[in-house]
Design an enzyme around this catalytic site. Structure first.
Site, short mmCIF file in Angstrom:
data_model
loop_
_atom_site.label_atom_id
_atom_site.label_comp_id
_atom_site.label_asym_id
_atom_site.label_seq_id
_atom_site.Cartn_x
_atom_site.Cartn_y
_atom_site.Cartn_z
N SER A 7 49.81 15.86 -25.96
CA SER A 7 49.90 17.20 -26.55
C SER A 7 50.44 17.11 -27.96
CB SER A 7 50.83 18.08 -25.72
OG SER A 7 51.22 19.21 -26.51
N HIS A 32 45.30 17.24 -26.39
CA HIS A 32 45.68 18.56 -25.86
C HIS A 32 46.30 19.40 -26.99
CE1 HIS A 32 46.89 21.23 -22.50
NE2 HIS A 32 48.00 21.43 -23.19
N ASP A 34 48.07 22.92 -27.94
CA ASP A 34 48.79 24.06 -27.37
C ASP A 34 48.81 25.22 -28.35
OD1 ASP A 34 49.69 23.26 -24.74
OD2 ASP A 34 50.87 21.72 -25.78
N MET A 36 49.83 28.97 -29.09
CA MET A 36 50.80 29.98 -28.63
C MET A 36 50.78 31.17 -29.57
SD MET A 36 53.95 27.53 -27.59
CE MET A 36 53.68 25.97 -26.73
N HIS A 65 44.51 24.68 -25.02
CA HIS A 65 45.26 25.46 -24.03
C HIS A 65 45.76 26.73 -24.71
CE1 HIS A 65 49.24 25.44 -21.44
NE2 HIS A 65 48.48 26.51 -21.20
N MET A 67 47.77 29.81 -24.79
CA MET A 67 48.87 30.61 -24.22
C MET A 67 48.90 31.91 -25.00
SD MET A 67 51.47 27.43 -23.72
CE MET A 67 50.45 26.33 -24.70
N MET A 136 50.71 24.28 -14.72
CA MET A 136 51.93 24.14 -15.52
C MET A 136 53.07 23.67 -14.63
SD MET A 136 51.01 24.86 -18.56
CE MET A 136 52.64 24.52 -19.21
N GLY A 143 57.84 22.19 -25.59
CA GLY A 143 57.79 20.82 -25.09
C GLY A 143 59.19 20.37 -24.69
N GLY A 144 59.26 19.23 -24.03
CA GLY A 144 60.55 18.60 -23.74
C GLY A 144 61.33 19.18 -22.57
N ASP A 172 50.61 19.80 -16.75
CA ASP A 172 51.14 19.98 -18.11
C ASP A 172 52.63 20.32 -18.06
OD1 ASP A 172 51.47 20.53 -20.78
OD2 ASP A 172 50.03 22.17 -20.86
N GLY A 173 53.44 19.40 -18.57
CA GLY A 173 54.87 19.67 -18.72
C GLY A 173 55.74 18.66 -17.99
N GLY A 194 53.50 15.50 -23.88
CA GLY A 194 53.86 15.71 -25.28
C GLY A 194 54.98 14.78 -25.68
N SER A 195 56.22 15.16 -25.31
CA SER A 195 57.37 14.41 -25.82
C SER A 195 57.38 12.97 -25.35
CB SER A 195 58.68 15.12 -25.46
OG SER A 195 58.66 15.56 -24.15
C1 DX5 Z 1 54.13 23.71 -22.96
C2 DX5 Z 1 52.86 22.99 -23.33
C3 DX5 Z 1 52.83 21.54 -23.03
C4 DX5 Z 1 53.88 20.74 -23.67
C5 DX5 Z 1 54.16 19.54 -22.82
O1 DX5 Z 1 53.94 25.07 -23.16
O2 DX5 Z 1 51.76 23.58 -22.68
O3 DX5 Z 1 51.56 20.98 -23.32
O4 DX5 Z 1 53.59 20.36 -24.97
O5 DX5 Z 1 55.21 18.89 -23.41
P1 DX5 Z 1 56.15 17.86 -22.67
O6 DX5 Z 1 55.30 16.72 -22.25
O7 DX5 Z 1 57.14 17.52 -23.73
O8 DX5 Z 1 56.77 18.57 -21.49
ZN ZN Z 2 49.62 22.71 -22.81
#
Ligand code: DX5
Ligand code: ZN
Length: 218
Positions: A7, A32, A34, A36, A65, A67, A136, A143-144, A172-173, A194-195
């Site tokens: 991500s 990926h 994100d 928002m 994705h 959101m 999710m 993230g994180g 995801d997450g 992501g992280s």
């Molecule tokens: C959260 C996102 C994720 C996020 C995942 O709203 O949809 O894609 O970036 O990040 P990590 O892997 O850091 O949880």
């Molecule tokens: Zn996502």
């Protein structure tokens, strides 16, 4: 083969195109993205112009994705920007079937995503019409965060419902080498991270660590 989808929410936004190129060269399977809207979640990221900006930096599928509370009017712009998968949330204010048709009309793959508190059964009417479920495992927005373990049962239940249908399960997450094997064992086909991937360099380290930890699981 389980796919690894980094991500770019955790990337350096000052050089997003190069980050996408590095992730591609590091062995990512999908990218990926994100999106928002500051309303569906309390955070704001990027729109279609940014997706079209990163598109030339990779040949990998862009897994977008959304959101967004009202994604409908943005489906065509994201499709034209180069998205391959367009995922919307089950909890939106718009009619889900209409949005699914909009994505199909653009010739793109359709994804539906569920917040951690949304029941898998809410998704079932749409299963015949979609390509991907984005489960999710954290509250969307940032993230994180720590992986919420109830996602495992939801993935397993969904896998049963999907049966032989050609629908991928993405998670995801909070994905890392501890949580990834359990997700894959339960039935996940795609791992969004992501992280874990972007906080260590080179990015191939995180991608390889995830591929390694699920080897033999599926
Ligand atoms: C959260 C996102 C994720 C996020 C995942 O709203 O949809 O894609 O970036 O990040 P990590 O892997 O850091 O949880
Ligand atoms: Zn996502």
């Amino acid at each position: 083969m389980v796919k690894i989808a980094p991500s770019i929410l955790s990337a350096d936004f000052g050089k997003l195109g190069l980050e996408v190129r590095h992730l591609t060269n590091a062995g990512a399977d999908w990218i990926h993205v994100d999106v928002m809207d500051g309303h569906f979640v309390n955070n704001l990221t990027f729109g279609p112009v940014v997706v079209s900006g990163i598109r030339p930096y990779t040949n990998l599928p862009l897994d977008v994705h959304l959101m967004m509370t009202n994604p409908g009017r943005f489906i065509q712009p994201f499709a034209e920007a180069g998205a391959d998968y367009i995922t919307v949330h089950l909890e939106i204010e718009e009619d889900i079937s209409t949005v699914i048709s909009q994505i199909r009309k653009e010739g793109k793959k359709v994804g539906l995503s569920l917040r951690p508190s949304t029941k898998v059964s809410d998704l079932l009417p749409y299963l015949p019409d979609i390509d991907l479920v984005l489960m999710m495992s954290v509250e969307p927005g940032f993230g994180g965060q720590a992986f919420q373990p109830q996602a495992i049962e939801k993935i397993a239940a969904l896998k049963e419902w999907i049966g032989q249908k050609p629908v991928l399960i993405s998670v995801d997450g909070g994905i890392n080498p501890v949580t990834a094997p359990a997700c894959v064992l339960a039935g996940a086909d795609v791992l969004v991270a992501g992280s874990f991937i972007l906080k260590r360099k080179p990015y191939s380290l995180g991608i390889q660590a995830l591929k390694e930890c699920i080897r033999g699981v599926k």
